[in-house]
Design an enzyme around this catalytic site. Structure first.
Site, PDB file in Angstrom:
ATOM      1  N   GLY A   1       0.765  -1.032   0.080  1.00 20.19           N
ATOM      2  CA  GLY A   1      -0.022   0.018   0.060  1.00 20.19           C
ATOM      3  C   GLY A   1       0.774   1.244  -0.083  1.00 20.19           C
TER       4      GLY A   1
ATOM      5  CG  HIS B   1      -4.187 -20.658  50.456  1.00 21.31           C
ATOM      6  ND1 HIS B   1      -2.920 -20.298  50.569  1.00 21.31           N
ATOM      7  CD2 HIS B   1      -4.303 -21.926  51.406  1.00 21.31           C
ATOM      8  CE1 HIS B   1      -2.176 -21.174  51.110  1.00 21.31           C
ATOM      9  NE2 HIS B   1      -2.837 -22.413  51.727  1.00 21.31           N
TER      10      HIS B   1
END
Length: 465
Positions: A114, A444
């Site tokens: 492009g 935990h």
């Protein structure tokens, strides 16, 4: 019929920009110079390197850690072609995913180089030489970056390689010399070290990972040295003799006597530079800064009306997720919305083992700015999950404003740090305090408890230290 938006480049910034613009009702076209979508990240960068990091990490674990856990498998054997196939399959899946998203969102794609012929016009030159001109109300430059090169050291992608060549080596080099102790050098150096290479890293500065918190980097370097990497800091590679065995001339950065280091492969990993070649920016008058980056305002607009730029081609950290957020922001701005990127909360991750993840300010930056802060640290040696998994290298450090307790920076060196940093980024995005993290219940036993403990440590009330 003209488009509302043409995006040049289909990397993370470009393809995300195109998708968001399509979601907002725009008629969008994407121009991509390569055969596949996804840019450097998906094809020759982030994605393939993570596949090799993952595979090589498991290879090393099988060879060194399995027996300690009561898993007897014998010494693992490397099948490098199969590992490369594993990597390529992952890349292929991601690239096809982008193509699917373009179809789903009715985005037109044009394969070719492009060039901005004029404001509102993009000329696309296909591989067969044929050209066509597309028209649009707005153009977004998302062409990314290219490998930075060193003067006098020619990259052939065979023996003297960039990150691109380092991802496709057909055998493990006996000796790998890495020029540059940044993210790319440390990640790819880790891959080949695990697979059997002797790795030496030469860095011009007197430290690894420029810009990362100094205390974190010092411990990180010690861990990498313990793993087998050798570092030559405050040094530079002046030349590489490629006749026969590679011979690199390494000399002190400040000048002095050179030493010769022999290597089978030299990896040049001294950073990346904006890719603007052939875009026609000079012709249409798009301004660039002294580093070759496209200059934009707060809304990503260049000095030429209707032309915008995002990602590696503009200032800021060269990170895929930074480009993605900018892609979303500019699409929303073009749709009349308030697109915005918070540059104070962009995480950065080094995907070695252990990982290093950071977001926000370092201690050095806060000291330089004269901002009073409190620091809370917690080592993984005191984290139950890390201890039972024998993954105790590293620590979490949280920096919070001394007056308001607002989190200003979080630095994690440890297992799975790249995932854990997201909690910190969310806290910072909402203007959270260290106490907010400290009072949030963490499961935990998880590694994330180290983040909570570091937040508690900011207020000098860590439980497990």
């Amino acid at each position: 019929m003209p488009h509302d938006l043409i995006v040049i480049g289909s990397g993370p910034g470009g393809y995300v920009c195109a998708i968001r613009a399509a979601q907002l009702g725009m008629k969008v076209a994407v121009v991509e110079k390569d055969k596949t979508f996804g840019g450097s990240c998906l094809n020759i960068g982030c994605i393939p390197s993570k596949a090799l990091l993952h595979a090589s990490e498991l290879f090393e674990e099988a060879g060194h850690a399995f027996a300690k856990m009561g898993i007897k498998v014998g010494a693992p054997k490397l099948d490098l072609p199969a590992m490369m196939k594993f990597k390529d399959e992952g890349v292929d899946g991601n690239v096809k995913g982008v193509a699917f998203l373009f179809r789903k969102n009715k985005i037109e794609s044009f394969q070719g180089v492009g060039r901005i012929a004029a404001p509102g016009q993009v000329e696309v030159k296909a591989a067969d030489g044929k050209t066509q001109t597309l028209e649009a109300k707005a153009i977004v430059i998302a062409t990314g970056s290219d490998v930075a090169r060193l003067k006098g050291i020619a990259i052939d992608e065979k023996r003297i390689v960039s990150s691109t060549g380092a991802l496709v080596l057909d055998r493990v080099p006996e000796r790998l010399l890495v020029i540059g102790a940044g993210v790319i050098g440390l990640e790819l150096g880790s891959v080949w070290r695990r697979l059997g290479a002797q790795v030496t890293v030469v860095e011009f500065l007197d430290r690894i990972l420029p810009g990362v918190d100094g205390e974190v980097c010092k411990q990180f370097q010690r861990i990498l040295e313990k793993q087998g990497m050798t570092f030559k800091l405050a040094a530079k590679v002046a030349a590489v003799d490629a006749a026969g065995k590679l011979k690199a001339q390494v000399e002190p950065a400040a000048g002095g006597a050179a030493e010769t280091i022999e290597a089978d492969v030299v990896l040049v990993a001294v950073g990346r530079v904006p890719f603007t070649e052939g875009l026609g920016l000079d012709t249409v008058g798009v301004a660039k800064d002294n580093k070759g980056r496209v200059t934009v305002d707060a809304h990503y607009a260049t000095n030429v009306p209707g032309i915008y730029a995002i990602g590696d081609v503009i200032a800021g950290p060269m990170l895929a997720h930074k480009a993605e957020d900018e892609g979303v922001a500019v699409a929303e701005i073009l749709a009349g919305q308030a697109g915005h990127v918070n540059y104070d909360a962009i995480p950065n991750v080094v995907y070695t083992f252990p990982e290093l993840a950071t977001v926000g300010k370092t201690e050095e930056e806060l000291n330089a700015a004269g901002i009073a802060y409190n620091a809370g640290k917690f080592p993984f040696t005191a984290n139950g999950r890390a201890k039972v998994n024998h993954q105790t290298d590293g620590f979490v450090k949280i920096l919070a404003d001394a007056k308001t307790d607002r989190v200003l920076g979080v630095h994690i060196l440890g297992p799975d740090a790249g995932n854990m940093i997201a909690e910190a980024a969310v806290a910072m995005e909402f203007g959270g305090a260290a106490e907010d993290i400290a009072r949030t219940c963490h499961a935990h036993p998880t590694l994330t408890e180290a983040v909570k403990e570091a937040a508690l440590a900011v207020g000098k009330r860590s439980i497990h230290m």
